[in-house]
Design a protein around this motif. Structure first.
Motif, mmCIF file in Angstrom:
data_model
loop_
_atom_site.group_PDB
_atom_site.id
_atom_site.type_symbol
_atom_site.label_atom_id
_atom_site.label_comp_id
_atom_site.label_asym_id
_atom_site.label_seq_id
_atom_site.Cartn_x
_atom_site.Cartn_y
_atom_site.Cartn_z
ATOM 1 N N GLY A 54 0.829 -1.201 0.000
ATOM 2 C CA GLY A 54 0.000 0.000 0.000
ATOM 3 C C GLY A 54 0.863 1.249 0.000
ATOM 4 O O GLY A 54 2.084 1.193 0.118
ATOM 5 N N VAL A 55 0.225 2.380 -0.117
ATOM 6 C CA VAL A 55 0.903 3.669 -0.143
ATOM 7 C C VAL A 55 0.832 4.267 1.251
ATOM 8 O O VAL A 55 -0.234 4.342 1.844
ATOM 9 N N SER A 56 1.994 4.698 1.790
ATOM 10 C CA SER A 56 1.974 5.320 3.115
ATOM 11 C C SER A 56 1.637 6.807 2.998
ATOM 12 O O SER A 56 0.790 7.310 3.722
ATOM 13 N N THR A 57 2.297 7.519 2.101
ATOM 14 C CA THR A 57 1.970 8.916 1.811
ATOM 15 C C THR A 57 2.174 9.123 0.324
ATOM 16 O O THR A 57 3.279 8.995 -0.177
ATOM 17 N N GLY A 58 1.098 9.424 -0.365
ATOM 18 C CA GLY A 58 1.185 9.595 -1.808
ATOM 19 C C GLY A 58 -0.176 9.581 -2.441
ATOM 20 O O GLY A 58 -1.146 10.081 -1.882
ATOM 21 N N VAL A 59 -0.250 8.956 -3.618
ATOM 22 C CA VAL A 59 -1.480 8.980 -4.391
ATOM 23 C C VAL A 59 -1.693 7.643 -5.096
ATOM 24 O O VAL A 59 -0.736 6.972 -5.468
ATOM 25 N N VAL A 60 -2.963 7.268 -5.211
ATOM 26 C CA VAL A 60 -3.345 6.086 -5.979
ATOM 27 C C VAL A 60 -4.335 6.546 -7.039
ATOM 28 O O VAL A 60 -5.382 7.115 -6.715
ATOM 29 N N VAL A 67 1.720 5.809 -6.327
ATOM 30 C CA VAL A 67 2.936 6.590 -6.125
ATOM 31 C C VAL A 67 3.110 6.785 -4.628
ATOM 32 O O VAL A 67 2.281 7.429 -3.985
ATOM 33 N N ASP A 68 4.176 6.210 -4.079
ATOM 34 C CA ASP A 68 4.447 6.346 -2.650
ATOM 35 C C ASP A 68 5.416 7.504 -2.454
ATOM 36 O O ASP A 68 6.622 7.323 -2.340
ATOM 37 N N GLY A 69 4.863 8.710 -2.462
ATOM 38 C CA GLY A 69 5.661 9.926 -2.314
ATOM 39 C C GLY A 69 4.834 11.119 -2.750
ATOM 40 O O GLY A 69 3.789 10.987 -3.389
ATOM 41 N N GLU A 70 5.316 12.304 -2.399
ATOM 42 C CA GLU A 70 4.623 13.546 -2.755
ATOM 43 C C GLU A 70 4.724 13.762 -4.263
ATOM 44 O O GLU A 70 5.786 13.616 -4.848
ATOM 45 N N VAL A 71 3.601 14.108 -4.879
ATOM 46 C CA VAL A 71 3.575 14.336 -6.316
ATOM 47 C C VAL A 71 2.582 15.459 -6.620
ATOM 48 O O VAL A 71 1.534 15.555 -5.984
ATOM 49 N N ASP A 72 2.966 16.334 -7.556
ATOM 50 C CA ASP A 72 2.056 17.380 -8.006
ATOM 51 C C ASP A 72 1.116 16.769 -9.029
ATOM 52 O O ASP A 72 1.554 16.138 -9.992
ATOM 53 N N LEU A 73 -0.172 16.966 -8.833
ATOM 54 C CA LEU A 73 -1.163 16.394 -9.740
ATOM 55 C C LEU A 73 -1.766 17.472 -10.628
ATOM 56 O O LEU A 73 -2.129 18.542 -10.150
ATOM 57 N N ASP A 74 -1.865 17.172 -11.904
ATOM 58 C CA ASP A 74 -2.537 18.040 -12.862
ATOM 59 C C ASP A 74 -3.888 17.388 -13.135
ATOM 60 O O ASP A 74 -4.009 16.510 -13.982
ATOM 61 N N TYR A 75 -4.906 17.814 -12.392
ATOM 62 C CA TYR A 75 -6.230 17.205 -12.507
ATOM 63 C C TYR A 75 -6.823 17.385 -13.901
ATOM 64 O O TYR A 75 -7.555 16.528 -14.383
ATOM 65 N N LYS A 76 -6.515 18.497 -14.560
ATOM 66 C CA LYS A 76 -7.028 18.718 -15.909
ATOM 67 C C LYS A 76 -6.431 17.706 -16.882
ATOM 68 O O LYS A 76 -7.133 17.144 -17.711
ATOM 69 N N MET A 77 -5.127 17.487 -16.789
ATOM 70 C CA MET A 77 -4.472 16.516 -17.665
ATOM 71 C C MET A 77 -5.036 15.125 -17.417
ATOM 72 O O MET A 77 -5.361 14.392 -18.351
ATOM 73 N N LEU A 78 -5.180 14.753 -16.162
ATOM 74 C CA LEU A 78 -5.718 13.430 -15.829
ATOM 75 C C LEU A 78 -7.155 13.286 -16.309
ATOM 76 O O LEU A 78 -7.533 12.256 -16.869
#
Length: 139
Positions: A5-11, A55-66
């Motif tokens: 699982g991811v401890s701090t990040g995004v799925v 992604v198990d880590g801080e990441v900048d998300l571009d919600y528009k691109m996604l």
């Protein structure tokens, strides 16, 4: 198969099967210094097959691109092993530097520093129009 699982990040869940590598490239996940897991063609009761990116880590998300790549993606933000936020995406009204204008006479094609900007013209057909030359873009 065992993927932690991811401890701090995004799925990123419910990605249309086969689109995870495009997201991987656009998010530049290969440049990150954290653990990234891509699961392709996982069985889904709702969609048949789906891809998942963890992604198990801080990441900048571009919600528009996604949202442009797949508006059915569910973004799960995880902190300290706990789900903090669940975001459901939609097709964005505007896009900047996600797609490029195909018109060779467009100012964004001629001038390298001009951003490629598009406005949603038809949501059902997923059609965008360049804000500079009105050229149509669809997949």
């Amino acid at each position: 198969m065992n993927i932690d699982g991811v401890s701090t990040g995004v799925v990123l869940d419910h990605i249309q099967a086969g689109k995870s590598m495009k997201i991987y490239e656009l998010m530049k996940l290969d440049k990150m210094k954290c653990c990234v897991a891509i699961i392709q063609n996982a069985e889904s009761g709702k969609y048949g097959l789906k891809d998942i990116i963890k992604v198990d880590g801080e990441v900048d998300l571009d919600y528009k691109m996604l949202g442009y790549i797949d508006p059915n993606i569910t973004v799960n933000i995880v902190k300290d092993g706990q789900l903090q936020e669940k975001v459901h995406l939609d097709l964005p009204e505007t896009l900047t530097n996600v797609i490029k204008c195909k018109n060779p006479r467009c100012i964004s094609s001629v001038e390298q520093e001009i951003p490629h900007k598009f406005k949603l013209a038809n949501k059902e057909r997923k059609v965008y129009r360049c804000i500079y030359c009105d050229a149509e873009y669809s997949e």
